[in-house]
Design an enzyme around this catalytic site. Structure first.
Site, PDB file in Angstrom:
ATOM      1  N   ILE A  15       0.878  -1.137  -0.060  1.00 52.79           N
ATOM      2  CA  ILE A  15      -0.022  -0.007  -0.054  1.00 52.79           C
ATOM      3  C   ILE A  15       0.921   1.261   0.104  1.00 52.79           C
ATOM      4  O   ILE A  15       0.582   2.200  -0.490  1.00 52.79           O
ATOM      5  CB  ILE A  15      -0.938  -0.079   1.095  1.00 52.79           C
ATOM      6  CG1 ILE A  15      -2.049  -1.102   1.054  1.00 52.79           C
ATOM      7  CG2 ILE A  15      -1.635   1.341   1.606  1.00 52.79           C
ATOM      8  CD1 ILE A  15      -2.777  -1.107   2.185  1.00 52.79           C
ATOM      9  N   TYR A 154      -3.595  -6.584  16.600  1.00 51.36           N
ATOM     10  CA  TYR A 154      -3.744  -5.898  15.474  1.00 51.36           C
ATOM     11  C   TYR A 154      -5.146  -5.015  15.659  1.00 51.36           C
ATOM     12  O   TYR A 154      -4.951  -3.876  15.377  1.00 51.36           O
ATOM     13  CB  TYR A 154      -3.896  -6.743  14.306  1.00 51.36           C
ATOM     14  CG  TYR A 154      -3.895  -6.011  12.956  1.00 51.36           C
ATOM     15  CD1 TYR A 154      -2.911  -5.749  12.494  1.00 51.36           C
ATOM     16  CD2 TYR A 154      -5.175  -5.912  12.317  1.00 51.36           C
ATOM     17  CE1 TYR A 154      -2.762  -5.062  11.434  1.00 51.36           C
ATOM     18  CE2 TYR A 154      -4.992  -5.274  10.927  1.00 51.36           C
ATOM     19  CZ  TYR A 154      -3.899  -5.049  10.338  1.00 51.36           C
ATOM     20  OH  TYR A 154      -3.834  -4.481   9.263  1.00 51.36           O
TER      21      TYR A 154
HETATM   22  P1  NDP Z   1       3.338  -4.479   3.567  1.00 51.46           P
HETATM   23  O1  NDP Z   1       3.862  -5.560   4.499  1.00 51.46           O
HETATM   24  O2  NDP Z   1       3.512  -4.735   2.201  1.00 51.46           O
HETATM   25  O3  NDP Z   1       3.785  -3.049   4.216  1.00 51.46           O
HETATM   26  C1  NDP Z   1       4.161  -2.719   5.337  1.00 51.46           C
HETATM   27  C2  NDP Z   1       5.465  -1.905   5.483  1.00 51.46           C
HETATM   28  O4  NDP Z   1       5.788  -1.542   6.892  1.00 51.46           O
HETATM   29  C3  NDP Z   1       6.608  -2.714   4.864  1.00 51.46           C
HETATM   30  O5  NDP Z   1       7.199  -1.659   4.037  1.00 51.46           O
HETATM   31  C4  NDP Z   1       7.445  -3.059   6.165  1.00 51.46           C
HETATM   32  O6  NDP Z   1       8.894  -3.020   5.865  1.00 51.46           O
HETATM   33  C5  NDP Z   1       7.113  -1.667   6.877  1.00 51.46           C
HETATM   34  N1  NDP Z   1       7.604  -2.016   8.237  1.00 51.46           N
HETATM   35  C6  NDP Z   1       6.999  -3.024   9.222  1.00 51.46           C
HETATM   36  N2  NDP Z   1       7.725  -2.821  10.482  1.00 51.46           N
HETATM   37  C7  NDP Z   1       8.388  -1.667  10.369  1.00 51.46           C
HETATM   38  C8  NDP Z   1       9.199  -0.945  11.115  1.00 51.46           C
HETATM   39  N3  NDP Z   1       9.442  -1.487  12.468  1.00 51.46           N
HETATM   40  N4  NDP Z   1       9.912   0.116  10.821  1.00 51.46           N
HETATM   41  C9  NDP Z   1       9.767   0.550   9.600  1.00 51.46           C
HETATM   42  N5  NDP Z   1       8.969   0.012   8.595  1.00 51.46           N
HETATM   43  C10 NDP Z   1       8.379  -1.360   8.907  1.00 51.46           C
HETATM   44  O7  NDP Z   1       1.968  -4.485   4.197  1.00 51.46           O
HETATM   45  P2  NDP Z   1       0.701  -3.626   3.373  1.00 51.46           P
HETATM   46  O8  NDP Z   1       1.222  -2.611   2.300  1.00 51.46           O
HETATM   47  O9  NDP Z   1      -0.520  -4.403   3.094  1.00 51.46           O
HETATM   48  O10 NDP Z   1      -0.029  -2.803   4.727  1.00 51.46           O
HETATM   49  C11 NDP Z   1       0.223  -1.302   4.985  1.00 51.46           C
HETATM   50  C12 NDP Z   1      -0.543  -0.857   5.732  1.00 51.46           C
HETATM   51  O11 NDP Z   1      -2.021  -0.991   5.766  1.00 51.46           O
HETATM   52  C13 NDP Z   1      -0.348  -1.654   7.299  1.00 51.46           C
HETATM   53  O12 NDP Z   1      -0.254  -0.653   8.331  1.00 51.46           O
HETATM   54  C14 NDP Z   1      -1.416  -2.510   7.482  1.00 51.46           C
HETATM   55  O13 NDP Z   1      -1.806  -2.841   8.744  1.00 51.46           O
HETATM   56  C15 NDP Z   1      -2.658  -1.730   6.596  1.00 51.46           C
HETATM   57  N6  NDP Z   1      -3.670  -2.414   6.225  1.00 51.46           N
HETATM   58  C16 NDP Z   1      -3.445  -3.501   5.040  1.00 51.46           C
HETATM   59  C17 NDP Z   1      -4.633  -4.135   4.664  1.00 51.46           C
HETATM   60  C18 NDP Z   1      -4.316  -5.415   3.720  1.00 51.46           C
HETATM   61  O14 NDP Z   1      -5.370  -5.762   3.294  1.00 51.46           O
HETATM   62  N7  NDP Z   1      -3.046  -5.390   3.089  1.00 51.46           N
HETATM   63  C19 NDP Z   1      -5.831  -4.273   5.257  1.00 51.46           C
HETATM   64  C20 NDP Z   1      -5.934  -2.980   6.181  1.00 51.46           C
HETATM   65  C21 NDP Z   1      -4.979  -2.308   6.760  1.00 51.46           C
HETATM   66  P3  NDP Z   1       9.415  -4.507   5.798  1.00 51.46           P
HETATM   67  O15 NDP Z   1       8.668  -5.025   4.726  1.00 51.46           O
HETATM   68  O16 NDP Z   1      10.784  -4.222   5.460  1.00 51.46           O
HETATM   69  O17 NDP Z   1       9.295  -5.256   7.031  1.00 51.46           O
END
Ligand code: NDP
Length: 248
Positions: A15, A154
């Site tokens: 996202i 979560y």
């Molecule tokens: P992704 O896993 O693709 O993206 C999450 C991102 O957060 C990754 O780039 C990850 O980095 C980064 N991240 C995790 N931990 C850390 C940290 N400690 N410091 C810095 N960066 C961090 O997931 P999505 O794109 O699907 O999700 C994005 C947001 O949308 C989230 O908050 C999720 O909860 C929310 N969301 C998603 C839904 C879905 O269906 N996909 C539905 C509802 C909400 P790395 O990969 O390097 O760990």
């Protein structure tokens, strides 16, 4: 007018990438935050994005670590200028029923999805209110609104995030800073592709629109909230969930 600068945490994720691209297309200078150990992947990501958007940047910080966030914001401000738009998008899941959930699984999710918002937002809020403009957009989830089996950590973090939105919206409203939540339903990214197919099928069957959402559909809503003309929407929780959960 100088070009606005947007920082997107978790900006290289599914996202996050769509949000960075949408904001870049809208003319902002965009900085994608990434988790520090992932430098190589982040550099590769940047090269891909810069093929379309030259003015895209990356910045490392662990969003669970206050000092790491402070250092990142300081360095962005020194290199590019003050941050006008902040999208808190970094997030993880560690699903387990509560009786099987370890303290590590609980704390990891609360730290990454909720405490992160404090860690980063604290670094930018004073500058935004002093300059009289800011947009803070917190990415929550439909499961923060309705709860979800196996996601006490979560759901608590994501519901808490909207509490944060509503409180900060009141603190910042008179200073030209809006604070809003976007609550996606199930979106096609790595986070959901890790889910068992039969669980996903069951979920999709419960979505009135009849499909999962795309990252671009979330990004479009974020860009709408970020727009300078959108100065009267604050403290809101905008659902982008295909009608999966509706409330008055
Ligand atoms: P992704 O896993 O693709 O993206 C999450 C991102 O957060 C990754 O780039 C990850 O980095 C980064 N991240 C995790 N931990 C850390 C940290 N400690 N410091 C810095 N960066 C961090 O997931 P999505 O794109 O699907 O999700 C994005 C947001 O949308 C989230 O908050 C999720 O909860 C929310 N969301 C998603 C839904 C879905 O269906 N996909 C539905 C509802 C909400 P790395 O990969 O390097 O760990």
């Amino acid at each position: 007018m100088t070009q606005r600068i947007a920082l997107v945490t978790g900006g290289t994720g599914g996202i996050g990438t769509a949000i960075c691209r949408e904001l870049a297309a809208a003319g902002y200078r965009v900085v994608a935050n990434y988790f520090p150990p992932e430098l190589q992947d982040a550099q590769k990501w940047l090269a891909e994005q810069q093929a379309d958007y030259q003015d895209m940047h990356i910045a490392a910080a662990d969003v669970t670590d206050f000092d790491s966030c402070a250092a990142m914001v300081k360095s962005i401000e020194a290199d590019l200028g003050p941050i006008d738009i902040l999208v808190n998008c970094a997030g993880i899941t560690r699903d387990k029923t509560l009786k099987r959930m370890s303290p590590e699984q609980w704390h990891a999710v609360i730290n990454t999805n909720l405490n992160s918002a404090f860690n980063i937002t604290q670094q930018v809020i004073t500058g935004m209110t002093e300059r009289g403009f800011g947009r803070i957009i917190n990415i929550s989830s439909v499961n923060g609104q309705k709860g979800q089996f196996g996601q006490a950590n979560y759901s608590a973090a994501k519901a808490g995030l909207h509490g944060f939105t509503m409180a900060l919206a009141q603190e910042a409203a008179a200073k030209g800073v809006t604070v809003n939540t976007v609550s996606p339903g199930y979106i096609e990214t790595a986070m959901t592709s890790a889910m068992p197919t039969e669980v996903l099928d069951m979920i999709v069957n419960s979505v009135p629109v009849g499909r999962m959402g795309s990252p671009e559909e979330i990004a479009f809503t974020v860009a709408w909230l970020a727009d300078e003309r959108n100065a009267y929407t604050t403290g809101a929780n905008i659902p982008v969930n295909g009608g999966m959960y509706m409330s008055a």
